[in-house]
Enzyme design. Sequence first.
Site, PDB file in Angstrom:
ATOM      1  N   ARG C  54       0.826  -1.208   0.000  1.00 41.59           N
ATOM      2  CA  ARG C  54       0.000   0.000   0.000  1.00 41.59           C
ATOM      3  C   ARG C  54       0.860   1.257   0.000  1.00 41.59           C
ATOM      4  NH1 ARG C  54      -1.147   3.047   3.783  1.00 41.59           N
ATOM      5  NH2 ARG C  54      -0.652   1.570   5.436  1.00 41.59           N
ATOM      6  N   SER C  85      -6.918   1.173  -0.025  1.00 43.74           N
ATOM      7  CA  SER C  85      -7.169   0.200   1.039  1.00 43.74           C
ATOM      8  C   SER C  85      -6.275  -1.005   0.791  1.00 43.74           C
ATOM      9  CB  SER C  85      -8.648  -0.190   1.009  1.00 43.74           C
ATOM     10  OG  SER C  85      -8.873  -1.346   1.772  1.00 43.74           O
ATOM     11  N   GLY C  86      -5.429  -1.320   1.766  1.00 43.64           N
ATOM     12  CA  GLY C  86      -4.444  -2.381   1.589  1.00 43.64           C
ATOM     13  C   GLY C  86      -5.009  -3.759   1.870  1.00 43.64           C
ATOM     14  N   LYS C 166     -11.433   9.805   5.198  1.00 42.47           N
ATOM     15  CA  LYS C 166     -10.122   9.497   5.784  1.00 42.47           C
ATOM     16  C   LYS C 166      -9.853  10.496   6.899  1.00 42.47           C
ATOM     17  CE  LYS C 166      -6.531   8.599   3.196  1.00 42.47           C
ATOM     18  NZ  LYS C 166      -5.577   8.886   2.060  1.00 42.47           N
ATOM     19  N   ASN C 202     -11.793   5.344  12.990  1.00 41.48           N
ATOM     20  CA  ASN C 202     -12.727   5.003  11.914  1.00 41.48           C
ATOM     21  C   ASN C 202     -14.175   5.161  12.375  1.00 41.48           C
ATOM     22  OD1 ASN C 202     -10.457   4.312  10.521  1.00 41.48           O
ATOM     23  ND2 ASN C 202     -10.873   2.113  10.434  1.00 41.48           N
ATOM     24  N   SER C 240     -11.590   5.368   6.953  1.00 39.76           N
ATOM     25  CA  SER C 240     -10.273   4.821   7.262  1.00 39.76           C
ATOM     26  C   SER C 240      -9.467   5.904   7.944  1.00 39.76           C
ATOM     27  CB  SER C 240      -9.581   4.332   5.989  1.00 39.76           C
ATOM     28  OG  SER C 240      -9.459   5.385   5.066  1.00 39.76           O
ATOM     29  N   SER C 241      -8.350   5.514   8.538  1.00 38.94           N
ATOM     30  CA  SER C 241      -7.574   6.490   9.300  1.00 38.94           C
ATOM     31  C   SER C 241      -6.099   6.213   9.114  1.00 38.94           C
ATOM     32  CB  SER C 241      -7.930   6.415  10.783  1.00 38.94           C
ATOM     33  OG  SER C 241      -7.797   5.090  11.253  1.00 38.94           O
ATOM     34  N   LYS C 336     -11.874  -9.949   5.751  1.00 35.79           N
ATOM     35  CA  LYS C 336     -11.876  -9.164   4.513  1.00 35.79           C
ATOM     36  C   LYS C 336     -12.098 -10.077   3.308  1.00 35.79           C
ATOM     37  CE  LYS C 336      -8.669  -5.997   4.722  1.00 35.79           C
ATOM     38  NZ  LYS C 336      -7.309  -5.412   4.632  1.00 35.79           N
ATOM     39  N   SER C 355     -13.240  -3.494   1.791  1.00 37.40           N
ATOM     40  CA  SER C 355     -12.333  -3.221   2.904  1.00 37.40           C
ATOM     41  C   SER C 355     -12.977  -3.730   4.185  1.00 37.40           C
ATOM     42  CB  SER C 355     -12.044  -1.724   3.009  1.00 37.40           C
ATOM     43  OG  SER C 355     -13.176  -1.039   3.490  1.00 37.40           O
ATOM     44  N   GLY C 356     -12.189  -3.861   5.192  1.00 40.50           N
ATOM     45  CA  GLY C 356     -12.751  -4.321   6.470  1.00 40.50           C
ATOM     46  C   GLY C 356     -11.828  -5.272   7.168  1.00 40.50           C
TER      47      GLY C 356
END
Lengths: 380, 380, 380, 380
Positions: C54, C85-86, C166, C202, C240-241, C336, C355-356
Amino acid sequence: MKAQRVEMFVSPSATPADTSGLQALADAGKIKPDTLVALVGKTEGTGAHDDWGRVWADVALREWTAKFLGVPVDEVARHVIFVLSGGCPGVITPHIAAVAREWVDAPGSSDGEDKRLVVGRAGSEAIAPEEVGRMGMIRKVAEATREAMKDAGLTDPKDVHLVMVKVPGLTTASIKDAESRGKTVVSHDLTFGPEGAGVYANDGAALGVAMALGEVPESSLSDEVVRRNWDLYSEVAMTSSGGEKRHGEVVVFGNSSQSVSPLRIGHAVTRDFIDAEGVRSALRSAGLRFEDGLPDEADLNRLVHVFAKSVIPGSDQVRGRRITLLDDAHAYEIGKALGGMLVASVTGRTTNYVSGGERNSHQGPPGGNIVAAVVRIEED
Amino acid sequence: MKAQRVEMFVSPSATPADTSGLQALADAGKIKPDTLVALVGKTEGTGAHDDWGRVWADVALREWTAKFLGVPVDEVARHVIFVLSGGCPGVITPHIAAVAREWVDAPGSSDGEDKRLVVGRAGSEAIAPEEVGRMGMIRKVAEATREAMKDAGLTDPKDVHLVMVKVPGLTTASIKDAESRGKTVVSHDLTFGPEGAGVYANDGAALGVAMALGEVPESSLSDEVVRRNWDLYSEVAMTSSGGEKRHGEVVVFGNSSQSVSPLRIGHAVTRDFIDAEGVRSALRSAGLRFEDGLPDEADLNRLVHVFAKSVIPGSDQVRGRRITLLDDAHAYEIGKALGGMLVASVTGRTTNYVSGGERNSHQGPPGGNIVAAVVRIEED
Amino acid sequence: MKAQRVEMFVSPSATPADTSGLQALADAGKIKPDTLVALVGKTEGTGAHDDWGRVWADVALREWTAKFLGVPVDEVARHVIFVLSGGCPGVITPHIAAVAREWVDAPGSSDGEDKRLVVGRAGSEAIAPEEVGRMGMIRKVAEATREAMKDAGLTDPKDVHLVMVKVPGLTTASIKDAESRGKTVVSHDLTFGPEGAGVYANDGAALGVAMALGEVPESSLSDEVVRRNWDLYSEVAMTSSGGEKRHGEVVVFGNSSQSVSPLRIGHAVTRDFIDAEGVRSALRSAGLRFEDGLPDEADLNRLVHVFAKSVIPGSDQVRGRRITLLDDAHAYEIGKALGGMLVASVTGRTTNYVSGGERNSHQGPPGGNIVAAVVRIEED
Amino acid sequence: MKAQRVEMFVSPSATPADTSGLQALADAGKIKPDTLVALVGKTEGTGAHDDWGRVWADVALREWTAKFLGVPVDEVARHVIFVLSGGCPGVITPHIAAVAREWVDAPGSSDGEDKRLVVGRAGSEAIAPEEVGRMGMIRKVAEATREAMKDAGLTDPKDVHLVMVKVPGLTTASIKDAESRGKTVVSHDLTFGPEGAGVYANDGAALGVAMALGEVPESSLSDEVVRRNWDLYSEVAMTSSGGEKRHGEVVVFGNSSQSVSPLRIGHAVTRDFIDAEGVRSALRSAGLRFEDGLPDEADLNRLVHVFAKSVIPGSDQVRGRRITLLDDAHAYEIGKALGGMLVASVTGRTTNYVSGGERNSHQGPPGGNIVAAVVRIEED
């Protein structure tokens, strides 16, 4: 006058449910139903909270012990304390150490300089979920530690070299119970992550030991310092927690001039995560003589067992250089494995009790870890 | 007469793409476009074949080097050999070691006893997919090793202490290519598992080094012995493989009385996975003097770098006791981490080059591992 | 009158640093320096906070975009919002979706029934570390969400179908900063574990969206409800953060009768972790017509993209049966991956944004997850 | 005339050693010592070869069964076949399916169209280590499959919908044994990796089933095609292997017009890894009627159980798009989890038997997987 004579026997385990080593000890008369006081072991498996290797070992060892003692399985805990630490990553051989204590007639105390191994046990008062990881737990573990010292016949904290403690953790059910009574709990995270209930319970127990031994003054302790002020710690507490328990259990190992044991215990702390000299110091503390350099074969043959923590440092620096362990998804397992290597590279054997993997702890100083060693002073 | 003067500079990396340490060396004149011969490093990331930390490091370092040399990126490989080993589990600090070689006028050879570091490089002939992990590769790597020794000015294999080799591995495409030509390949498993193409390639390369140095007679070698007869091995070969390559690359490190380097290299092998004494032997081999015990701070201050393998033993026994490492799903990562601890616990530092994690190898004896050390003999 | 015309182009990525898909879009004139407003993608790698796949993707995409826009790299963020999102475990194809918005002359608003895709963006005020995961963050994200709606030309929250946010997370440095000013922070756990700073950030962001859209009344919100009262949630927030940020960034996707886009967006929530019908509902919400059963090939050909969360349920029960996902050491990655399968099994394709992996969230209802879909209503 | 009446009861397991579900079936008279023929289950744990959850389950279930049957533990295997598949990642509920077969007086065969569930079992001849994964194993499994069909009363391979097989794998000891007799073995890799002995054993067994059922002509079979020619496969074989076994065990499930069971079995194969329609086809094959769309609640209430493989595709493409599953260090666990989601998203329940995670197999077509379903045709 009656004096303690404590023995410790280490048997490797071929599988989690292997009781053949214990059976051989029983057959040889080395452990007896009325002398067996504790089983302390490392079990193979994931080391996680649902480690079925550890659970199976616990079931199988309790069944064996119940038969050995001639008591129902649910009464075994009254007679023998079990400390099973799951996960043998790397060079940690799965094993069980049986601790046997008998009371023998002794002609009188030995020379005060020649102190030998004693062991004492005590249970704590019931610990409520809202007390976990807080002053309530700290005080109750401190009280049980004092009682276990009394059971061991120890009065001077300097003679205490290892205190193994098991305390209740939190569970979904116990959190619900506490909150239904209008109480709060220290964490809703049930893991051993840095804010997890598991480490709060372990660290509350460690501070309880530290308080009992005067390592930390009671006036320094409060709910707020737990997992915040790392300058407060015990050098001898190795603690664990399990959701299923309601009381704490404490086993104290120390040396006493009243003991006629052939063994002696000692301890030291490592100054950081790669400090092999800290491990050697523990061996010297227990009575091995290798003043400047390395233990030789004769020394190591007298070594009975090593108990070590391998808590991961909270910093990403070791001796000024960055490491990436804190970022590692497998840090818990690798951290434990590294402690196993540090000890094995010094002791030349892999049957060492090494637990840990969590990040930061009041068990040992910041960045360092506790190592205790038991050495045979005289042959049987 | 021209003599080699070799230097080695180790810089920790803050991220995989961190070139600031190299830039500082360049700015200080310690490495120059015409003296930089190799970059050998550990990069943080998963250590797996799709380790993006390693890939990103490779891209970033080649870009930096291209600018430094003033050549296009795709010509960098002609001038500088890159050996980047992915994965820094545990106590391995991500770092880059830059190797610089200059040719200086020397008054004549030194005393034969005072040998110093030299380095030599060579590329092999193209290695076809059907040769990977077989005699074809072994012979071509052996030939390149001999050439690299010549480039280093070394004639006696005893003076060779470390041979780093990179060879082609197999890929889906190269297997297809071989099979379309009616050839077979050594494995269809592209992993570093025990029958994987990756370890066959690495081990073919190691046997090539062993053949060149006479550690294994050519008559003992055949396709059948690769990853079967573990009694055949090199004590100085550290090898890696990558699908993208077509030729082997060899860097030989040794000591020569013709060298005017301030550094010396030595090596030893550990006798098993927990043998810290093997690491100490490597330091002594390179010139540190601590005959019986432990190196002190002054000794360790003279230590420039350590290169170690951490191959997992094929047996589940260490000194007669069972370990579970072979069964561990994370054995590859943990095995590498344990080697890092073994070295760091001796060197007192974490910037060590430690690669490995695979199970069994012709790099080092069965159960043991290769450790090479570079020591500063005189101050600049 | 000017109307939005929004396009979305999805390109698979061959490596984390692959910009060839974007270059092809640029070459074809589909994205232009003044129309590119967002890049939203899934990058291959570990998905952990030190996911070098990422990070490398972020570096490479920003460099490409800087060149494309003709601005310095550090100004790219002013023009284009990046949401990378990785982690692509299982059947999630690494890809980048480019969002292009142009303002075109429109003859007048369309029929109110035929609403089309619009997009709007806004930055929040700076969010201090002590505000992370608390009302401070909630209010600032709410305000930025309202501004982004305005930028999109949306007034009715019912027209909002996806809000990507974000926000800053916490870091060792920012915690120190807050505490040095006498403030507390929401957690000292920097992970995405159940009490980790990452999930608090988040979830604070998600509640900010919920507040702006009226999904949760402001009067229900307080520091205490964050990650405690799961009945409060947004059905459209994907957040996301990252520790490195100081401001929040918000991108709102919705439908407007003012838009002349060829696309429409819709969304739905799954009722539990295995609810494929929830995914189908999202496709229907966006305009695919398959009232009772399954989408056919013609339907799926009109599907441009799917955005889905895959938050792990906090309960160990799915439809009354126990699952062990909460106990799984790899739950984050597996959680995920499972979301990716749920979506792919419905859409028949693997290029979905999923994502998740975290446990519990205010992004979506308890046990369920948000799914948004973009459908092509008319051909270009 | 005697006819089979086969029942299948699925009980979730609270822990690996949970036998309460079986006890309840016994107490209710649903299974009897002389009707219980097989226990097929999923056990929680790592799913690896040293999965202590599975081992503990095996020990506990055999002990329970021995008591139930009134036979010694080591005779249980003569009466009841155990197929325990370890690892319940994601949405797979740990469970045990008990298969009971009784022989009842039947008035005569039913209408040939209304075929019902039958089950048959057979053991193979001893399989030597050198036969594992080769023609020796293939032929012996084929022979046992024919015998099990006979035991089930099945003659037409088209009536066979599921063949579960357990065969010997290789171990360090059995390899040594073979090699000491001058034989070779198929692999020295004891894992389930792509060239591992585990997958060779499984795939040899699968080809044995394929040979017995005529899915693959014997003339196409040879040692060389195993794990090389993926066009040869069975659509009904689900196989596993364990080092401790010496004989193969085969359980055949099919439908017969001679059966008076209330159940029917069917099967289908998925065309690729995300093919939910393949799962639906299996439900239809077993007798659920939902011609074009989705099963409804009434349909799913009639579903008794699903057995599915989740073999990872050997290609990195799904429907033309790249996925990274083959590169994933956790591919084995994730691959299995994904199969669990594919099935659960169709069946609306999580108590499905899903095994797999290995890469490529002769169990099912390239890229696709086998799904078998058992449906209740009439109420008791």
